[in-house]
Scaffold this motif. Sequence first.
Motif, PDB file in Angstrom:
ATOM      1  N   TYR A 147       3.057   3.888   4.085  1.00 28.01           N
ATOM      2  CA  TYR A 147       2.814   5.207   4.328  1.00 28.01           C
ATOM      3  C   TYR A 147       1.113   5.352   4.249  1.00 28.01           C
ATOM      4  O   TYR A 147       0.316   6.269   5.040  1.00 28.01           O
ATOM      5  CB  TYR A 147       3.420   6.371   3.388  1.00 28.01           C
ATOM      6  N   ARG A 150      -0.805   4.015   7.046  1.00 27.95           N
ATOM      7  CA  ARG A 150      -0.648   4.668   8.218  1.00 27.95           C
ATOM      8  C   ARG A 150      -1.454   6.276   8.126  1.00 27.95           C
ATOM      9  O   ARG A 150      -2.135   6.399   9.100  1.00 27.95           O
ATOM     10  CB  ARG A 150       0.842   5.185   8.277  1.00 27.95           C
ATOM     11  N   ASN A 153      -5.045   4.980   8.553  1.00 29.06           N
ATOM     12  CA  ASN A 153      -5.441   4.715   9.949  1.00 29.06           C
ATOM     13  C   ASN A 153      -5.590   5.981  11.006  1.00 29.06           C
ATOM     14  O   ASN A 153      -6.350   6.169  11.830  1.00 29.06           O
ATOM     15  CB  ASN A 153      -4.293   3.763  10.554  1.00 29.06           C
ATOM     16  N   ARG A 154      -4.666   7.008  10.587  1.00 28.44           N
ATOM     17  CA  ARG A 154      -4.586   8.120  11.271  1.00 28.44           C
ATOM     18  C   ARG A 154      -6.045   8.922  11.140  1.00 28.44           C
ATOM     19  O   ARG A 154      -6.421   9.589  11.900  1.00 28.44           O
ATOM     20  CB  ARG A 154      -3.297   8.983  10.909  1.00 28.44           C
TER      21      ARG A 154
END
Length: 231
Positions: A147, A150, A153-154
């Motif tokens: 999580y 992610r 990266n977002r």
Amino acid sequence: MWLGKQAHRSISNALMHHVSVRHLQCHQLLKFDLTDAPESSAIAVAPRMCVLTAPVSVILGWVLSLDEARPFSPQVRCMTTQVIDFLVAEYPHTCKRLLEVEHSPFAHSEVAQAALGRLVTETAELDALPDLVELRMSPDMRRSLGYLRRDENRSVMEQVHEHSLFGLITTAQHFKYSNSVAMEYVTHSEPNDAIIPMFTEEMSIELPQTWITDPIRYAQIMMNLWRASDE
């Protein structure tokens, strides 16, 4: 040589940037013709490339090439030992992968084979160590780490899109769970579809071991390498 005795820091950085872009993903050691190169400058280049974070394939190739060109020079042998010890300690997996290439230009180099033997021995000793179950990540920890990655990266992608020049002249289309996309174009008033395959490209780079565990000590190692190149 701009990296040798006539070193110029800004030009050296520019040269190393060009070298890194060109040879970062090189799968084998590079061989250089250093037969006619001034020995003092050629010796100074190797540790300075380490400080300027040149690709391992370039640094190790330079050192082994110089050792072949000057096999009886004590100064070259001293520099070779110092730089190879640094590379083997900081980039063990990369050095092992490059030295194990089947058609390596240094397959018959005694120095290269000695370094490879050292890496193989160290790898075998590490593999023989007991695997502690207590240090393994639990499923919940792995899920939490996924999580976090992610979200990171977002966040990075949002910043990239926000400051992208292409975003001013193009529009972005996101396709989930797809390996190809159909783009429509018009020729002679007739619509046509062009199937464009989608693919991902990945690249992994080994970071210096000491920089990960002790950045302050790594900075000291870098200063010592640069000072050694001035001697």
